[in-house]
Design a protein around this motif. Sequence first.
Motif, mmCIF file in Angstrom:
data_model
loop_
_atom_site.group_PDB
_atom_site.id
_atom_site.type_symbol
_atom_site.label_atom_id
_atom_site.label_comp_id
_atom_site.label_asym_id
_atom_site.label_seq_id
_atom_site.Cartn_x
_atom_site.Cartn_y
_atom_site.Cartn_z
ATOM 1 N N VAL A 72 2.209 -0.402 1.514
ATOM 2 C CA VAL A 72 1.283 -0.338 0.379
ATOM 3 C C VAL A 72 1.704 -1.332 -0.696
ATOM 4 C CG1 VAL A 72 0.463 1.138 -1.505
ATOM 5 C CG2 VAL A 72 0.618 2.057 0.803
ATOM 6 N N LEU A 73 2.990 -1.330 -1.047
ATOM 7 C CA LEU A 73 3.471 -2.226 -2.107
ATOM 8 C C LEU A 73 3.328 -3.697 -1.712
ATOM 9 C CD1 LEU A 73 6.646 -0.283 -3.297
ATOM 10 C CD2 LEU A 73 4.394 -0.361 -4.365
ATOM 11 N N GLN A 74 3.604 -4.022 -0.452
ATOM 12 C CA GLN A 74 3.490 -5.404 -0.002
ATOM 13 C C GLN A 74 2.031 -5.856 0.034
ATOM 14 O OE1 GLN A 74 5.585 -5.208 3.698
ATOM 15 N NE2 GLN A 74 7.605 -5.464 2.739
ATOM 16 N N SER A 75 1.126 -4.978 0.434
ATOM 17 C CA SER A 75 -0.286 -5.377 0.467
ATOM 18 C C SER A 75 -0.844 -5.528 -0.947
ATOM 19 C CB SER A 75 -1.110 -4.388 1.277
ATOM 20 O OG SER A 75 -1.123 -3.140 0.656
ATOM 21 N N ILE A 76 -0.339 -4.774 -1.891
ATOM 22 C CA ILE A 76 -0.758 -4.953 -3.291
ATOM 23 C C ILE A 76 -0.342 -6.342 -3.766
ATOM 24 C CG2 ILE A 76 -0.294 -4.215 -5.666
ATOM 25 C CD1 ILE A 76 -0.210 -1.341 -4.620
ATOM 26 N N GLU A 77 0.892 -6.745 -3.412
ATOM 27 C CA GLU A 77 1.389 -8.063 -3.797
ATOM 28 C C GLU A 77 0.634 -9.186 -3.094
ATOM 29 O OE1 GLU A 77 3.757 -9.608 -5.838
ATOM 30 O OE2 GLU A 77 3.617 -7.681 -6.837
ATOM 31 N N SER A 78 0.536 -9.094 -1.767
ATOM 32 C CA SER A 78 -0.028 -10.206 -1.002
ATOM 33 C C SER A 78 -1.542 -10.342 -1.171
ATOM 34 C CB SER A 78 0.314 -10.053 0.479
ATOM 35 O OG SER A 78 -0.289 -8.892 1.008
ATOM 36 N N LYS A 79 -2.250 -9.239 -1.247
ATOM 37 C CA LYS A 79 -3.707 -9.289 -1.347
ATOM 38 C C LYS A 79 -4.216 -9.154 -2.772
ATOM 39 C CE LYS A 79 -4.191 -7.230 3.221
ATOM 40 N NZ LYS A 79 -4.604 -6.044 3.969
ATOM 41 N N SER A 80 -3.296 -9.041 -3.729
ATOM 42 C CA SER A 80 -3.641 -8.872 -5.146
ATOM 43 C C SER A 80 -4.606 -7.707 -5.349
ATOM 44 C CB SER A 80 -4.238 -10.153 -5.728
ATOM 45 O OG SER A 80 -3.310 -11.200 -5.637
ATOM 46 N N LEU A 81 -4.281 -6.569 -4.734
ATOM 47 C CA LEU A 81 -5.114 -5.371 -4.885
ATOM 48 C C LEU A 81 -4.810 -4.685 -6.206
ATOM 49 C CD1 LEU A 81 -4.705 -3.702 -1.359
ATOM 50 C CD2 LEU A 81 -6.672 -4.972 -2.191
ATOM 51 N N SER A 82 -5.827 -4.097 -6.796
ATOM 52 C CA SER A 82 -5.583 -3.234 -7.954
ATOM 53 C C SER A 82 -5.064 -1.897 -7.427
ATOM 54 C CB SER A 82 -6.869 -3.026 -8.750
ATOM 55 O OG SER A 82 -7.766 -2.220 -8.018
ATOM 56 N N LEU A 83 -4.545 -1.091 -8.314
ATOM 57 C CA LEU A 83 -4.025 0.209 -7.883
ATOM 58 C C LEU A 83 -5.145 1.084 -7.327
ATOM 59 C CD1 LEU A 83 -1.436 1.036 -10.692
ATOM 60 C CD2 LEU A 83 -1.028 0.080 -8.434
ATOM 61 N N ASN A 84 -6.316 1.033 -7.950
ATOM 62 C CA ASN A 84 -7.447 1.831 -7.455
ATOM 63 C C ASN A 84 -7.909 1.362 -6.085
ATOM 64 O OD1 ASN A 84 -7.629 3.636 -9.584
ATOM 65 N ND2 ASN A 84 -8.932 2.274 -10.783
#
Length: 177
Positions: A72-84
């Motif tokens: 989850v943390l890596q995909s937030i970083e790599s894909k620039s996902l918001s928390l929502n």
Amino acid sequence: MERKVSYNYEFKLRCVNEVLKNRQSLSVIAKENDVSITSLKDWIRWYLKFGNEGLLPVQKNASYSIRFKLKVLQSIESKSLSLNQACLTFNIPTSSIIRRWQREYAKEGSVGLQPKSKGRPASMNFKRKQRKTDKPLTREEELLKELEYLRAENEILKKFNALVQSEQANQNKRLKP
């Protein structure tokens, strides 16, 4: 702190339908049903992503593996996902869970993502071990046991007496003008 309210499935579905199908504004529906706009937005997001199942009650106290947390943390970083967006993608109930993971990962690395033990530590157990022998106590052991009991009883009585005296002092203060 405000009490957390749990809403049932039918209530959530009715609110979401009023916004989506009846095309009413979020603020009006939120005010009419005494719901926060943020909660209503979340319900709509979950409904659009997962359908009716998105409005069902979420599993409380779910435990996630370290591998899942890192993913989850890596995909937030790599894909620039918001928390929502990450919550919707990985089916996590609230963004505060991910924020906690981010804090722990930043502070301790992947070790910080390991599950923490819950409850009182075993070392806090101060119960006195009972004798497991069938031999009768010697006279000296009986006297020591009785002495320990009487000392404990004496301490309890002293504390009770101090409590009564402090309550009487408080009553006297209230009665004096």
